[in-house]
Design a protein around this motif. Sequence first.
Motif, short mmCIF file in Angstrom:
data_model
loop_
_atom_site.label_atom_id
_atom_site.label_comp_id
_atom_site.label_asym_id
_atom_site.label_seq_id
_atom_site.Cartn_x
_atom_site.Cartn_y
_atom_site.Cartn_z
N GLU A 200 7.56 21.37 38.43
CA GLU A 200 8.10 20.85 37.17
C GLU A 200 7.06 20.96 36.06
N ALA A 201 5.81 20.66 36.37
CA ALA A 201 4.74 20.74 35.35
C ALA A 201 4.54 22.18 34.87
N GLN A 202 4.60 23.13 35.78
CA GLN A 202 4.46 24.53 35.39
C GLN A 202 5.65 24.98 34.54
N ALA A 203 6.86 24.54 34.92
CA ALA A 203 8.04 24.89 34.15
C ALA A 203 7.95 24.31 32.74
N ARG A 204 7.50 23.07 32.64
CA ARG A 204 7.32 22.43 31.34
C ARG A 204 6.33 23.23 30.48
N GLY A 205 5.24 23.67 31.10
CA GLY A 205 4.23 24.46 30.39
C GLY A 205 4.77 25.79 29.90
N ARG A 206 5.57 26.47 30.71
CA ARG A 206 6.16 27.76 30.29
C ARG A 206 7.12 27.55 29.13
N ILE A 207 7.90 26.48 29.17
CA ILE A 207 8.85 26.20 28.09
C ILE A 207 8.08 25.89 26.81
N ALA A 208 7.01 25.10 26.92
CA ALA A 208 6.18 24.78 25.75
C ALA A 208 5.53 26.04 25.20
N LYS A 209 5.11 26.94 26.07
CA LYS A 209 4.48 28.19 25.65
C LYS A 209 5.45 29.04 24.83
N ASP A 210 6.75 28.85 25.03
CA ASP A 210 7.77 29.58 24.28
C ASP A 210 8.08 28.91 22.95
N GLY A 211 7.33 27.88 22.58
CA GLY A 211 7.48 27.26 21.27
C GLY A 211 8.28 25.97 21.23
N TYR A 212 8.63 25.43 22.37
CA TYR A 212 9.39 24.18 22.42
C TYR A 212 8.43 23.00 22.48
N THR A 213 8.83 21.89 21.89
CA THR A 213 8.06 20.65 21.94
C THR A 213 8.94 19.56 22.53
N GLY A 214 8.33 18.45 22.88
CA GLY A 214 9.10 17.31 23.38
C GLY A 214 9.94 17.66 24.60
N VAL A 215 9.38 18.47 25.50
CA VAL A 215 10.13 18.86 26.70
C VAL A 215 10.33 17.62 27.56
N GLY A 216 11.58 17.29 27.81
CA GLY A 216 11.92 16.10 28.60
C GLY A 216 11.83 16.38 30.09
#
Length: 105
Positions: A55-71
């Motif tokens: 889950e932490a790696q997935a959150r990091g990949r999503i953030a790397k794509d420009g998303y913030t506040g990943v729930g």
Amino acid sequence: MHKQIIAAVLAATAITGGATGALAQAATGSHNPALKNPAVRTTAMAAKGRNSFTEAQARGRIAKDGYTGVGKLVKNENGVWQGTATKGGAKVNVALDYKGNVTTN
């Protein structure tokens, strides 16, 4: 003369066998292989498949794509991490497939 014929037959067999082995090896690869690529891509649809991201790696990949506040992210039955995040001031549903591709819906 007999030894030359045997040598020629063995050489032809080795060449043919090697080519056949290479063809068989290429044909047995996965039709949907995982990709190890540090670049994040945004795709229209998440690919189904066994997901090895935590889950932490997935959150990091999503953030790397420009998303913030990943729930909180939850992995669905297709192996896709799903949750919510913010991009451009809008809260959206995001997903991350086993290839590391980010999708929205």
